[in-house]
Design an enzyme around this catalytic site. Sequence first.
Site, PDB file in Angstrom:
ATOM      1  N   HIS A 285      18.635  32.357  55.281  1.00 49.32           N
ATOM      2  CA  HIS A 285      19.183  33.820  55.478  1.00 49.32           C
ATOM      3  C   HIS A 285      19.421  34.481  54.132  1.00 49.32           C
ATOM      4  CE1 HIS A 285      19.221  32.478  59.780  1.00 49.32           C
ATOM      5  NE2 HIS A 285      19.474  33.606  59.905  1.00 49.32           N
TER       6      HIS A 285
ATOM      7  N   ASP B  80      25.391  30.864  62.973  1.00 47.13           N
ATOM      8  CA  ASP B  80      24.644  31.672  63.485  1.00 47.13           C
ATOM      9  C   ASP B  80      23.495  30.985  64.174  1.00 47.13           C
ATOM     10  OD1 ASP B  80      23.973  34.549  63.695  1.00 47.13           O
ATOM     11  OD2 ASP B  80      21.959  34.003  62.561  1.00 47.13           O
TER      12      ASP B  80
END
Length: 379
Positions: A251, A273
């Site tokens: 990410h 996440d």
Amino acid sequence: MRYALTNATFYTGAAVLPDHALLLADGRIEAVLPAAALPADVPRQDARGLRVAPGLIDLQVYGGGGVLFSTHPTPATLARMEAVFRAEGTTHFVATMPTNAPELMLGALQAAYAYRSATAGTGLLGVHLEGPYISVAKKGAHQEEFIRPPDLAEIDQWLSVAPGLLRLVTMAPEVATPAAVARLRAAGVVLSAGHSAATYAEAQAGLAAGFGAVTHLFNAMSALTSREPGLVGAAYDHPTARASVIADGLHCDFAAVRISHKLMGERLFLITDAVEESPEGAYRFRRAGDRFVDEQGTLAGSALTMLQAVHNCVQHVGLPLAEALRMATLYPARVLGLDQQLGLIAPGYQACLTLFDAEFQAHGTVMHGELQWAAAAGE
């Protein structure tokens, strides 16, 4: 129940203490003291030479163990998620629902309320609604058909069906309205700027108006550039705003995590996440190696655990273990205003702890004073 936890190295959040013990009573930490000072008549539990930290706290997680809250927001899904997270060393979590149909977003709160009401000692802290009031331009893997302008009637529904359990709302500052911000802040909800194309000025205005955090720094937001610092620049520049980061190397690069930590320090905290595979519903994800993608191949969520994120911060970011642990314990507790009861090993705090080894494998947890060994530890 009153006992002492011994034979461990304790990462308290303020110090690293070998040759110490924790005295636990009635679900709380009674004392932290040298092992040699323990009263002889106190029962002892051997921590097997492991590392002991405050229980890990994940403020943005969608699923695990084969279930996805985004698709099935039910108490059964939450029970499965909690069992999996506990085995991974995470004692507390905020179940997250992305931009979705109104009935599913409301259902997420109803499920959390039902689960919390029926489950003693749960680590579910509440719900994070990531959307639906976000930027179409920065929607990421969110479904555009469900993105909508802030609606006070909808917000009032959220607040009424699960009092105190709407913990965070991710919203784009440039689409937020003063009325929506005021309503959510008055209810104690943390507003987090994310999925946003905000200019630096718009982001600054949002942070000044009541946004207290930024959602998954770098991802789905306006970047820092020389002529337009964007939301990333505003997060760096603000004196108190906190930001979550997904430390999986996918990410965002580990160097970006390191630079962000140098600039933000204690304002930067870890989330996973994490999602789960799902072949149905609006959010259909498949695993692609060490990540999850949607049907278009867009990066949609991580396969991280909180303990893996801590490990990554030590191994790849170069942070001391004590600080990496604070990013997964004390700093997220501060986001929710829970840092007087969670996030530290100190007298008066909840006896919620994570036990792990030098290879960052979770071996057990203490939840409200009850020690539970993970199956992987041979129990």
